[in-house]
Motif scaffolding. Structure first.
Motif, PDB file in Angstrom:
ATOM      1  N   GLN A 154       0.835  -1.205   0.000  1.00  0.00           N
ATOM      2  CA  GLN A 154       0.000   0.000   0.000  1.00  0.00           C
ATOM      3  C   GLN A 154       0.866   1.250   0.000  1.00  0.00           C
ATOM      4  O   GLN A 154       0.588   2.216  -0.712  1.00  0.00           O
ATOM      5  CB  GLN A 154      -0.922   0.012   1.218  1.00  0.00           C
ATOM      6  N   GLN A 155       1.926   1.220   0.777  1.00  0.00           N
ATOM      7  CA  GLN A 155       2.826   2.368   0.843  1.00  0.00           C
ATOM      8  C   GLN A 155       3.522   2.589  -0.501  1.00  0.00           C
ATOM      9  O   GLN A 155       3.662   3.732  -0.957  1.00  0.00           O
ATOM     10  CB  GLN A 155       3.856   2.130   1.943  1.00  0.00           C
ATOM     11  N   VAL A 156       3.924   1.500  -1.151  1.00  0.00           N
ATOM     12  CA  VAL A 156       4.544   1.602  -2.479  1.00  0.00           C
ATOM     13  C   VAL A 156       3.572   2.254  -3.457  1.00  0.00           C
ATOM     14  O   VAL A 156       3.929   3.169  -4.202  1.00  0.00           O
ATOM     15  CB  VAL A 156       4.969   0.211  -2.997  1.00  0.00           C
ATOM     16  N   GLN A 157       2.337   1.786  -3.433  1.00  0.00           N
ATOM     17  CA  GLN A 157       1.324   2.325  -4.344  1.00  0.00           C
ATOM     18  C   GLN A 157       1.094   3.805  -4.113  1.00  0.00           C
ATOM     19  O   GLN A 157       1.020   4.594  -5.057  1.00  0.00           O
ATOM     20  CB  GLN A 157       0.013   1.554  -4.181  1.00  0.00           C
ATOM     21  N   GLN A 158       0.978   4.213  -2.852  1.00  0.00           N
ATOM     22  CA  GLN A 158       0.732   5.617  -2.529  1.00  0.00           C
ATOM     23  C   GLN A 158       1.856   6.518  -3.014  1.00  0.00           C
ATOM     24  O   GLN A 158       1.617   7.601  -3.558  1.00  0.00           O
ATOM     25  CB  GLN A 158       0.524   5.784  -1.021  1.00  0.00           C
ATOM     26  N   ILE A 159       3.092   6.068  -2.822  1.00  0.00           N
ATOM     27  CA  ILE A 159       4.241   6.884  -3.236  1.00  0.00           C
ATOM     28  C   ILE A 159       4.327   6.967  -4.757  1.00  0.00           C
ATOM     29  O   ILE A 159       4.490   8.052  -5.325  1.00  0.00           O
ATOM     30  CB  ILE A 159       5.557   6.326  -2.665  1.00  0.00           C
ATOM     31  N   VAL A 160       4.187   5.825  -5.418  1.00  0.00           N
ATOM     32  CA  VAL A 160       4.358   5.776  -6.876  1.00  0.00           C
ATOM     33  C   VAL A 160       3.284   6.577  -7.591  1.00  0.00           C
ATOM     34  O   VAL A 160       3.563   7.307  -8.546  1.00  0.00           O
ATOM     35  CB  VAL A 160       4.367   4.316  -7.375  1.00  0.00           C
ATOM     36  N   THR A 161       2.033   6.456  -7.133  1.00  0.00           N
ATOM     37  CA  THR A 161       0.958   7.177  -7.811  1.00  0.00           C
ATOM     38  C   THR A 161       1.072   8.684  -7.606  1.00  0.00           C
ATOM     39  O   THR A 161       0.475   9.460  -8.365  1.00  0.00           O
ATOM     40  CB  THR A 161      -0.427   6.714  -7.327  1.00  0.00           C
ATOM     41  N   GLY A 162       1.851   9.098  -6.621  1.00  0.00           N
ATOM     42  CA  GLY A 162       2.066  10.522  -6.407  1.00  0.00           C
ATOM     43  C   GLY A 162       3.220  11.083  -7.222  1.00  0.00           C
ATOM     44  O   GLY A 162       3.455  12.293  -7.230  1.00  0.00           O
ATOM     45  N   LEU A 163       3.945  10.209  -7.918  1.00  0.00           N
ATOM     46  CA  LEU A 163       5.070  10.650  -8.743  1.00  0.00           C
ATOM     47  C   LEU A 163       4.583  11.163 -10.087  1.00  0.00           C
ATOM     48  O   LEU A 163       3.563  10.716 -10.603  1.00  0.00           O
ATOM     49  CB  LEU A 163       6.041   9.489  -8.967  1.00  0.00           C
ATOM     50  N   LEU A 164       5.316  12.099 -10.651  1.00  0.00           N
ATOM     51  CA  LEU A 164       4.989  12.601 -11.985  1.00  0.00           C
ATOM     52  C   LEU A 164       5.429  11.589 -13.037  1.00  0.00           C
ATOM     53  O   LEU A 164       6.494  10.979 -12.928  1.00  0.00           O
ATOM     54  CB  LEU A 164       5.693  13.937 -12.230  1.00  0.00           C
ATOM     55  N   ALA A 165       4.601  11.437 -14.070  1.00  0.00           N
ATOM     56  CA  ALA A 165       4.944  10.519 -15.153  1.00  0.00           C
ATOM     57  C   ALA A 165       6.137  11.067 -15.943  1.00  0.00           C
ATOM     58  O   ALA A 165       6.357  12.276 -16.007  1.00  0.00           O
ATOM     59  CB  ALA A 165       3.736  10.328 -16.077  1.00  0.00           C
ATOM     60  N   ASP A 166       6.913  10.155 -16.534  1.00  0.00           N
ATOM     61  CA  ASP A 166       8.047  10.503 -17.399  1.00  0.00           C
ATOM     62  C   ASP A 166       9.150  11.256 -16.667  1.00  0.00           C
ATOM     63  O   ASP A 166       9.853  12.079 -17.258  1.00  0.00           O
ATOM     64  CB  ASP A 166       7.583  11.314 -18.620  1.00  0.00           C
ATOM     65  N   LYS A 167       9.291  11.007 -15.369  1.00  0.00           N
ATOM     66  CA  LYS A 167      10.384  11.593 -14.606  1.00  0.00           C
ATOM     67  C   LYS A 167      11.275  10.483 -14.054  1.00  0.00           C
ATOM     68  O   LYS A 167      10.809   9.381 -13.760  1.00  0.00           O
ATOM     69  CB  LYS A 167       9.835  12.427 -13.442  1.00  0.00           C
ATOM     70  N   ILE A 168      12.565  10.782 -13.931  1.00  0.00           N
ATOM     71  CA  ILE A 168      13.510   9.813 -13.373  1.00  0.00           C
ATOM     72  C   ILE A 168      13.360   9.776 -11.856  1.00  0.00           C
ATOM     73  O   ILE A 168      13.326  10.825 -11.203  1.00  0.00           O
ATOM     74  CB  ILE A 168      14.961  10.190 -13.735  1.00  0.00           C
ATOM     75  N   VAL A 169      13.249   8.581 -11.285  1.00  0.00           N
ATOM     76  CA  VAL A 169      13.178   8.433  -9.838  1.00  0.00           C
ATOM     77  C   VAL A 169      14.243   7.445  -9.377  1.00  0.00           C
ATOM     78  O   VAL A 169      14.671   6.578 -10.140  1.00  0.00           O
ATOM     79  CB  VAL A 169      11.782   7.947  -9.359  1.00  0.00           C
ATOM     80  N   GLU A 170      14.648   7.590  -8.130  1.00  0.00           N
ATOM     81  CA  GLU A 170      15.685   6.732  -7.577  1.00  0.00           C
ATOM     82  C   GLU A 170      15.059   5.666  -6.695  1.00  0.00           C
ATOM     83  O   GLU A 170      14.293   5.976  -5.786  1.00  0.00           O
ATOM     84  CB  GLU A 170      16.677   7.568  -6.764  1.00  0.00           C
ATOM     85  N   LEU A 171      15.380   4.423  -6.961  1.00  0.00           N
ATOM     86  CA  LEU A 171      14.885   3.296  -6.179  1.00  0.00           C
ATOM     87  C   LEU A 171      16.030   2.668  -5.409  1.00  0.00           C
ATOM     88  O   LEU A 171      17.138   2.546  -5.918  1.00  0.00           O
ATOM     89  CB  LEU A 171      14.262   2.231  -7.090  1.00  0.00           C
ATOM     90  N   GLY A 172      15.736   2.259  -4.167  1.00  0.00           N
ATOM     91  CA  GLY A 172      16.706   1.480  -3.388  1.00  0.00           C
ATOM     92  C   GLY A 172      16.379   0.015  -3.551  1.00  0.00           C
ATOM     93  O   GLY A 172      15.282  -0.430  -3.225  1.00  0.00           O
ATOM     94  N   ILE A 173      17.315  -0.762  -4.052  1.00  0.00           N
ATOM     95  CA  ILE A 173      17.082  -2.176  -4.373  1.00  0.00           C
ATOM     96  C   ILE A 173      18.138  -3.052  -3.695  1.00  0.00           C
ATOM     97  O   ILE A 173      19.321  -2.693  -3.650  1.00  0.00           O
ATOM     98  CB  ILE A 173      17.155  -2.412  -5.893  1.00  0.00           C
ATOM     99  N   VAL A 174      17.706  -4.186  -3.171  1.00  0.00           N
ATOM    100  CA  VAL A 174      18.635  -5.211  -2.698  1.00  0.00           C
ATOM    101  C   VAL A 174      18.475  -6.425  -3.595  1.00  0.00           C
ATOM    102  O   VAL A 174      17.370  -6.944  -3.757  1.00  0.00           O
ATOM    103  CB  VAL A 174      18.368  -5.597  -1.234  1.00  0.00           C
ATOM    104  N   ARG A 175      19.602  -6.850  -4.212  1.00  0.00           N
ATOM    105  CA  ARG A 175      19.577  -8.006  -5.117  1.00  0.00           C
ATOM    106  C   ARG A 175      20.685  -8.972  -4.693  1.00  0.00           C
ATOM    107  O   ARG A 175      21.849  -8.597  -4.647  1.00  0.00           O
ATOM    108  CB  ARG A 175      19.796  -7.561  -6.570  1.00  0.00           C
ATOM    109  N   GLU A 176      20.269 -10.182  -4.357  1.00  0.00           N
ATOM    110  CA  GLU A 176      21.204 -11.222  -3.935  1.00  0.00           C
ATOM    111  C   GLU A 176      22.116 -10.721  -2.805  1.00  0.00           C
ATOM    112  O   GLU A 176      23.314 -10.955  -2.793  1.00  0.00           O
ATOM    113  CB  GLU A 176      22.048 -11.683  -5.127  1.00  0.00           C
ATOM    114  N   GLY A 177      21.501 -10.010  -1.847  1.00  0.00           N
ATOM    115  CA  GLY A 177      22.237  -9.574  -0.670  1.00  0.00           C
ATOM    116  C   GLY A 177      23.018  -8.305  -0.831  1.00  0.00           C
ATOM    117  O   GLY A 177      23.646  -7.826   0.119  1.00  0.00           O
ATOM    118  N   LYS A 178      23.016  -7.713  -2.045  1.00  0.00           N
ATOM    119  CA  LYS A 178      23.788  -6.494  -2.277  1.00  0.00           C
ATOM    120  C   LYS A 178      22.868  -5.327  -2.624  1.00  0.00           C
ATOM    121  O   LYS A 178      21.925  -5.497  -3.382  1.00  0.00           O
ATOM    122  CB  LYS A 178      24.808  -6.711  -3.428  1.00  0.00           C
ATOM    123  N   SER A 179      23.175  -4.166  -2.065  1.00  0.00           N
ATOM    124  CA  SER A 179      22.387  -2.962  -2.351  1.00  0.00           C
ATOM    125  C   SER A 179      22.792  -2.384  -3.696  1.00  0.00           C
ATOM    126  O   SER A 179      23.996  -2.321  -4.011  1.00  0.00           O
ATOM    127  CB  SER A 179      22.608  -1.913  -1.246  1.00  0.00           C
TER     128      SER A 179
END
Length: 231
Positions: A206-231
């Motif tokens: 729900q929190q992801v949805q609320q944040i994403v829908t508040g973003l402007l379309a066609d703009k670059i955004v920064e995501l924090g991702i963990v993949r296989e134990g590495k940020s």
């Protein structure tokens, strides 16, 4: 549209956003009374509120209560952020304001949770924070444009999170990345853990949805991702 001073108007246009169950009426005229929008993020459980509306056609009715809960999601609409109140809300209150004791609108009355069809102490109002994201776009463009990533997320098991090196009480599992979406083009993969969006920590869908829908379309955004134990 009828005002307390007796003036009557016919709306020349109705602009709606079915995904949030919100709409605005466009009327010609001037000298309309108005209320200021408040900040639903600042309200606290226990704060006193007033609900204004026309329950069962009784125009100009006011009921009093407190904030019983925040951030409720009942899966009535695609995008939700409900304030729960024990101020009496009945059929006919929908569209009326929920105001704080300073007269600021902190929500739009929308529904009741009931087993009888009448008030049972659980009234719901769309939070002003969500309203503020919708009505300016309806007023300006007649429709709402929302940002989207193109992912499906799931709750992250605490044991799995610990093994993956994900910070405690943070992150959601990306269970599916859909093709030809912003997330797909950015290189996200099934099994990645999303921990933040534009620096804001996330911990549920729900929190992801609320944040994403508040973003402007066609703009670059920064995501924090963990993949296989590495940020």
């Amino acid at each position: 549209v009828e005002f307390q001073d007796g003036r009557k108007f016919t709306a020349k246009e109705i602009r709606s956003d079915p995904k949030t169950d919100l709409a605005i009426l466009i009327i010609d005229g001037n000298n309309f009374p108005s209320l200021k929008m408040g900040n639903s993020n600042k309200i606290e459980i226990g704060d006193r509120v007033l609900a204004i509306g026309a329950p069962f056609g009784l125009i100009g009715s006011v009921t009093a209560g407190i904030i019983s809960g925040k951030g409720r999601n009942l899966q009535m609409n695609m995008y939700e952020e409900f304030i729960q109140t024990d101020a009496a809300i009945n059929p006919g209150n929908s569209g009326g304001p929920l105001v704080d004791l300073d007269g600021n609108v902190i929500g739009v009355n929308t529904a009741i949770k009931t087993r009888t069809g009448g008030w049972q102490g659980v009234g719901l109002a769309i939070a002003s924070d969500l309203v503020e994201k919708v009505w300016p776009q309806l007023h300006k463009d007649g429709k709402v444009k929302r940002g989207f990533l193109g992912i499906q997320v799931a709750k992250l098991d605490p044991d799995v999170a610990s093994r993956l090196g994900v910070p405690k009480n943070q992150g959601v599992l990306i269970s599916k990345v859909f093709e030809n979406t912003p997330a797909f083009k950015a290189g996200l993969k099934d099994g990645d853990v999303l921990i933040s969006i534009q620096g804001k920590k996330v911990r549920d869908g729900q929190q992801v949805q609320q944040i994403v829908t508040g973003l402007l379309a066609d703009k670059i955004v920064e995501l924090g991702i963990v993949r296989e134990g590495k940020s």
